[in-house]
Design an enzyme around this catalytic site. Structure first.
Site, mmCIF file in Angstrom:
data_model
loop_
_atom_site.group_PDB
_atom_site.id
_atom_site.type_symbol
_atom_site.label_atom_id
_atom_site.label_comp_id
_atom_site.label_asym_id
_atom_site.label_seq_id
_atom_site.Cartn_x
_atom_site.Cartn_y
_atom_site.Cartn_z
ATOM 1 N N LYS A 93 -25.965 27.808 -52.650
ATOM 2 C CA LYS A 93 -24.892 27.522 -51.707
ATOM 3 C C LYS A 93 -25.368 27.256 -50.277
ATOM 4 C CE LYS A 93 -20.849 28.543 -52.270
ATOM 5 N NZ LYS A 93 -19.659 27.714 -52.427
ATOM 6 N N HIS A 137 -1.786 11.521 -48.050
ATOM 7 C CA HIS A 137 -1.619 12.527 -49.127
ATOM 8 C C HIS A 137 -2.965 12.943 -49.714
ATOM 9 C CE1 HIS A 137 2.631 11.187 -49.023
ATOM 10 N NE2 HIS A 137 2.091 9.976 -48.957
ATOM 11 N N SER A 166 -25.163 31.958 -49.289
ATOM 12 C CA SER A 166 -24.434 33.003 -49.991
ATOM 13 C C SER A 166 -25.434 34.060 -50.436
ATOM 14 C CB SER A 166 -23.724 32.398 -51.202
ATOM 15 O OG SER A 166 -23.509 33.391 -52.180
ATOM 16 N N GLU A 211 -15.388 26.367 -40.796
ATOM 17 C CA GLU A 211 -14.424 27.277 -41.431
ATOM 18 C C GLU A 211 -13.951 28.352 -40.450
ATOM 19 O OE1 GLU A 211 -15.157 28.516 -45.720
ATOM 20 O OE2 GLU A 211 -17.031 27.549 -45.205
#
Ligand code: ARG
Length: 466
Positions: free
Chosen positions: A289, A162, A283, A296
């Site tokens: 970033k 979980h 970014s 991804e």
């Protein structure tokens, strides 16, 4: 050439007007099936060789055809071939040029053959080669995983259920879970290859041909395991391509799971691993970033591969025997599934060896979240406490830990004894993370010794692939 300067259609005999320009574009597949040229030429050479063997062509005609086809191949490779939309597809483009070059003999190549068995042959040959290169890339990725798992066999991290800390595991063990997923994918790929590697050549349009063809011979020339058994089935079914996309979907599903974990682990919240800058991007607005774009994107590309599987299943659904033009739509999904899978495997195979574990962060995270609670329960059971009572005792100890901000291993013996008097000094051995993982010492368990042994067995399986 026809009056309007378009090449004459090889099938134009019974037609009295030119094809509508839109229809020509709409029905053409040359925009994507040119990719099959290499395999189309190989298929034609095998066919011509067989026709000469059975006496339908003379040896001189065969040689003229093969020479002509090889010259065309060289031109295509050199980027000098002009694909024509009005010649519809790769098969007719090549055949038309061959005829233009070598004259009447070129017109004999299509004896005893149809584009229906030709395209089915081409796509199987093409897919077989791609399966082999995908298999190699998958092996490279799996080998990288084994190397990393071996290095990190004793590195402790939290195991999750979980997405909450459950029990400590070793990082090597986690990586071997990914290996096993990919191992099944590899098996599926090889299984798919067997059904791809059957020769439909000779099925002709749908019913076979009246010429004394030798299908076993063309199958052998092209490296197929055997000719297919039924001509109607041979020209119509694309289940082998669907099977490939099913393999690709499962592989992408697995890569998407690994990607998701890499994304989580590189975040500052987890900070379990370091991914070198070359696999990340920045970014344009937030200077701080560093984004894990590669995993991804792999996660994101999974969607298009699932899409191709659905497209092909739907394409094939309810099609009556035998060939229907619908099947021309099989190529783009298959090609894109191949390209996507190859890129994603390459990304992963390059990235995995570059992963650096942030061992202290993993260790600290494993210590939080009472990950050795089950070990304490097992300890109590070994001291004669029934498991349900042990569960209750540990639950109370955890509650106390939450209140006081202490992990189980940080409590004193007296504190622990508030919950059960059977607890003695030896409890601290099982409450450490090292003790916890080392105790799971059986096949498939997370103990460092088991990880090392599992890596050894896995290397044996990989080596046996040949
Ligand atoms: N371009 C066609 C395809 O990809 C080749 C087969 C055409 N056959 C036909 N009967 N129209 O399926």
């Amino acid at each position: 050439m026809s009056q309007n300067d378009q090449p004459i259609k090889p099938w134009g005999g019974r037609f009295t007007e030119a094809t509508d320009a839109f229809v020509e574009r709409f029905t053409a597949s040359i925009g994507f099936d040119y990719r099959l040229y290499h395999h189309d030429i190989n298929g034609s050479i095998a066919h011509a060789t067989m026709l000469a063997k059975v006496g339908v062509l003379t040896d001189a005609e065969r040689d003229q055809i093969i020479e002509g086809l090889e010259a065309i191949r060289a031109e295509i490779v050199a980027g000098k071939f002009n694909w024509s939309i009005s010649l519809e597809d790769v098969h007719m483009n090549i055949e038309a040029l061959l005829t233009q070059r070598i004259g009447i003999t070129g017109k004999k190549l299509h004896t005893g053959r149809s584009r229906n068995d030709q395209v089915a042959t081409d796509i199987r040959l093409y897919l077989r080669d791609e399966i082999d290169s995908i298999g190699k890339e998958l092996t490279r990725l799996q080998t990288g995983l084994l190397d990393l798992a071996e290095r990190e066999a004793a590195t402790i991290m939290p195991g999750f259920t979980h997405l909450q800390t459950a029990q400590p595991v070793t990082f090597g063990h986690h990586l071997l879970a990914w290996f096993e997923m990919l191992e099944r994918d590899y098996g599926r790929l090889q299984d798919c290859r067997k059904r791809v590697n059957q020769s439909p050549l000779g099925a002709a349009a749908l019913a076979g041909t009246t010429y004394p063809i030798d299908r076993a011979y063309t199958a052998q020339l092209l490296g197929f395991d055997a000719p297919t058994e039924n001509s109607l089935d041979s020209v119509s079914d694309r289940d082998f391509a669907i099977e490939f996309c099913a393999f690709a979907s499962l592989l992408m599903m697995h890569l998407s799971r690994a990607s998701e974990e890499l994304v989580l682990w590189t975040s500052s919240q987890f900070s379990f691993i370091h991914l070198p800058d070359r696999f990340c991007t920045g970014s344009s607005i937030m200077p701080q970033k560093k984004n894990p774009d590669v995993p991804e994107l792999v996660r994101g590309k999974t969607g298009r591969v699932y899409g191709h599987l659905t497209a092909l299943l739907t394409l094939m659904k309810s099609q009556p025997l035998a060939y229907n033009k619908d099947n021309q739509e099989d190529k783009e999904p298959v090609f894109d599934a191949i390209d996507t899978v190859k890129d994603c495997l390459r990304a992963f195979a390059d990235m995995i060896p570059a992963i650096e574990a942030r061992k202290e962060n993993m260790y600290e995270a494993a210590k939080r979240g009472f990950s050795t609670a089950t070990d304490l329960a097992d300890y109590l059971v070994r001291k004669g406490v029934p498991f349900r009572d042990a569960h209750e005792i540990v639950g109370k100890s955890v509650g106390y830990g939450v209140e006081t901000g202490k992990d189980l291993s940080e409590m004193t013996l007296e504190e622990l004894q508030q919950f059960s008097t059977v607890i003695t000094d030896d409890v601290f051995k099982v409450l450490t993370l090292e003790g916890s993982v080392a105790a799971r010492n059986h096949i498939g368990g997370t103990a460092p010794a088991q990880v090392t042994a599992a890596v050894g067995r896995a290397r044996g399986r990989v080596a046996a692939r040949g």
